[in-house]
Design an enzyme around this catalytic site. Structure first.
Site, PDB file in Angstrom:
ATOM      1  N   GLY A 266       3.693   5.321   3.930  1.00  0.00           N
ATOM      2  CA  GLY A 266       2.596   4.418   3.582  1.00  0.00           C
ATOM      3  C   GLY A 266       3.017   3.033   3.144  1.00  0.00           C
ATOM      4  O   GLY A 266       2.157   2.173   2.928  1.00  0.00           O
ATOM      5  N   ALA A 267       4.318   2.774   3.019  1.00  0.00           N
ATOM      6  CA  ALA A 267       4.758   1.455   2.533  1.00  0.00           C
ATOM      7  C   ALA A 267       4.330   0.349   3.498  1.00  0.00           C
ATOM      8  O   ALA A 267       3.817  -0.700   3.085  1.00  0.00           O
ATOM      9  CB  ALA A 267       6.268   1.434   2.334  1.00  0.00           C
ATOM     10  N   GLY A 268       4.513   0.594   4.806  1.00  0.00           N
ATOM     11  CA  GLY A 268       4.104  -0.397   5.805  1.00  0.00           C
ATOM     12  C   GLY A 268       2.599  -0.598   5.833  1.00  0.00           C
ATOM     13  O   GLY A 268       2.104  -1.719   6.005  1.00  0.00           O
ATOM     14  N   ASP A 269       1.855   0.498   5.624  1.00  0.00           N
ATOM     15  CA  ASP A 269       0.382   0.410   5.608  1.00  0.00           C
ATOM     16  C   ASP A 269      -0.092  -0.373   4.383  1.00  0.00           C
ATOM     17  O   ASP A 269      -1.048  -1.146   4.460  1.00  0.00           O
ATOM     18  CB  ASP A 269      -0.229   1.810   5.600  1.00  0.00           C
ATOM     19  CG  ASP A 269       0.272   2.649   6.765  1.00  0.00           C
ATOM     20  OD1 ASP A 269       0.519   2.086   7.839  1.00  0.00           O
ATOM     21  OD2 ASP A 269       0.432   3.872   6.585  1.00  0.00           O
TER      22      ASP A 269
END
Length: 329
Positions: A266-269
């Site tokens: 989820g870091a990129g999201d």
């Protein structure tokens, strides 16, 4: 009406299109799926994560996609609603299940995936089922590439993009490569690139840059080989090293934040949600380098915070949590 929280609320709607699923994450890091003693349910799916990242930061978001008419599908729709994401564009399929993914967390927080979707409900969304009025109301229309893998979802994706663009939305694309879902690497590359020249904002990870260019260099020349005339902003995320940005007029990099990484899911999201949230009502971010750097610093902080907890959605930060990280650097 005067805002009560002392800051103007974000007004533009960000519509996120694609898949939402359940990740089963091992209770113990650094073991294979077979060795894992148990799994925790973690709602996921990159486009859904982006929508929740936006609302967590005070923005307005809607999700468009299809879930199974089963307990997991109803649970996921409930999670969207609890997080303030509009669900007018969510459909339920009575013949197919909600997609599942088993995720291995390696010792460094990186992931491997095993998917259960044959077919899953998200793959069965048809163009006729799209809520076109909702899509037309988007200021930003965001999507990935998983929805391009099979019909009828692929046609629904192309139709939704076309309708959003015609209504004046900014198109935002994060390919979010998941190779195990594609028939072959060649097909993945071909289909990801088939819609490349329509997006105005594109974010790729360093790994995706290598995959799409066929080069093992993460440099300006490699990134700019992906440039196209309609593009307003190309971003290459570099994990804890931050990101690089490219526009028609300028390019540069913004450092990341060093945190204790537990799970990169989820870091990129989170990064994308923060960027879109700050851009939806102020397109000048795309022309003003100092402003863009400030927004990307904020987005990097949001991405970093998301890696400090297991699972994507529980780890997505609020504005105040991100500001604390920004102040502390």
């Amino acid at each position: 009406m005067a805002p009560t929280n002392g800051s103007l609320p974000s007004t533009g709607l960000i519509v996120s299109f694609g898949e939402m699923l359940i990740d089963f994450v091992p209770t113990v890091s650094g073991v294979s799926l077979a060795e894992a003693p148990g799994f925790l349910k973690a709602p996921g799916g990159a486009p859904a994560n982006v929508a929740i990242a936006v609302t967590r930061l005070g923005g307005r978001a809607a999700f468009v996609g299809k879930l199974g008419d089963d307990e997991f599908g109803r649970m996921l729709a409930g999670i969207l609603e609890q997080n303030g994401v509009a669900v007018d564009g969510v459909l339920f399929d009575q013949g197919a299940r909600t997609a599942l993914a088993f995720v291995t967390l390696k010792a460094d927080g990186e992931r491997e995936f095993m998917f259960y979707r044959n077919p899953s409900a998200d793959m069965l969304l048809t163009p006729a089922e799209l809520d076109l009025d909702l899509i037309r109301s988007a200021k930003i229309f965001h999507y990935g590439s998983i929805s391009l893998i099979v019909e009828p979802c692929r046609s629904a994706h192309l139709k939704a993009m076309e309708v959003a663009k015609a209504a004046g939305a900014l198109l935002s694309y994060d390919p979010n490569l998941r190779l195990p879902l594609w028939p072959s690497a060649e097909e993945a590359r071909k289909q990801i690139m088939s819609i490349w020249d329509q997006a105005e904002v594109i974010k790729v990870s360093d790994n995706e840059l290598e995959f799409l260019t066929g080069s093992d260099k993460i440099d300006d020349e490699s990134a700019l080989s992906l440039w196209h005339p309609n593009l307003k902003l190309l971003l290459v995320t570099l994990g804890e090293k931050g990101c690089r940005y490219y526009t028609k007029s300028f390019r540069g990099s913004v450092d990341g934040f060093h945190v204790k990484t537990v799970d990169t899911t989820g870091a990129g999201d989170s990064f994308v949600g923060a960027l879109l949230c700050k851009m939806v009502d102020d397109r000048s971010v795309l022309e003003d380098e100092a402003k863009l750097k400030g927004v990307l610093k904020f987005a990097n902080a949001c991405g970093a915070i998301t890696t400090t907890k297991k699972g994507a959605i529980p780890a997505l930060p609020t504005e105040s949590e991100a500001r604390i990280v920004l102040k502390g650097e």
